[in-house]
Design an enzyme around this catalytic site. Sequence first.
Site: not given
Ligand code: SPD
Length: 278
Positions: A31, A62, A106, A138, A156-159
């Site tokens: 990314q 957090h 991660e 992974d 604790d992911s991204t979108d």
């Molecule tokens: N749209 C933002 C969503 C982000 C969620 N994860 C954030 C990671 C922080 N540790």
Amino acid sequence: MELWYTEKQTDNVGITCKVNRTLHTETSPFQRIDVLETKQFGRMLLLDGLVMTTEKDEFVYHEMIAQVPLNTHPDPQRVLVIGGGDGGSLREVTRHPKVRQATLCEIDARVIEVCQEYFPAIANALRGNPKAEILVADGIAHIQERPHYYDVILIDSTDPIGAAEGLFTLDFYRQVYKSLKEDGIMAAQTESPFYDLNLVRKIYKNIEQVFPVTKLYLASIPTYPSGLWSFTLGSKRYDPEQVKEADIPDMPMQYYTAQIHKAAFNLPKFIDDALKTL
Ligand code: SPD
């Protein structure tokens, strides 16, 4: 000349912040990673252009993703964070008095390295913490290697676009269930109820198909889309709303309290209604 950064949060809305300077930009194998120094929120981490964390409001996310499930479980000794390469969730997990082993899995090593350099107060548990095990791997593969192992798993992911999409599926939650012990708990970040109610509902329904106790809770996060953010907790046994105040350890917090633990599960009617529909 003034510099501004805009994250387009929907087709019609964005959040715009005044920026002092760009501290870091790169494209990792997974990314694009940017670190901005903003006037309002301090340093800001962007992944693929989306706000992941900022120095000023990171504590809300957090503390809430970690302390709610940790304090729902009576003895959370082994905890896994999937994603969360900035280290904020790991920091919360490692400072909990009952946790003995905190594993972070991660996929992108560069997120860890960049955050160690630019966000020392968030990333402090990523280096030299005796409770922490840091894996660059992974998360989906990792949980299959450790069946019946963890007390608590945090997602604790991204979108749910691109690489993180697989972390919101029914099949993934089934794998999470298998990697938890017989009384284990998971909690995941589950997006904005204002802008993505159908998505929030879909994720909730996936988790509800797997875990006998499924509850959504909320927190106010200024830099995330709409400012109102959801988390969903899936539990094999313990109900987060039955936690006794006396059992919540006395730790320094900025957002989370015993009262917030309870209040966060009281949902506005439009969200409650959406979760009740099939
Ligand atoms: N749209 C933002 C969503 C982000 C969620 N994860 C954030 C990671 C922080 N540790």
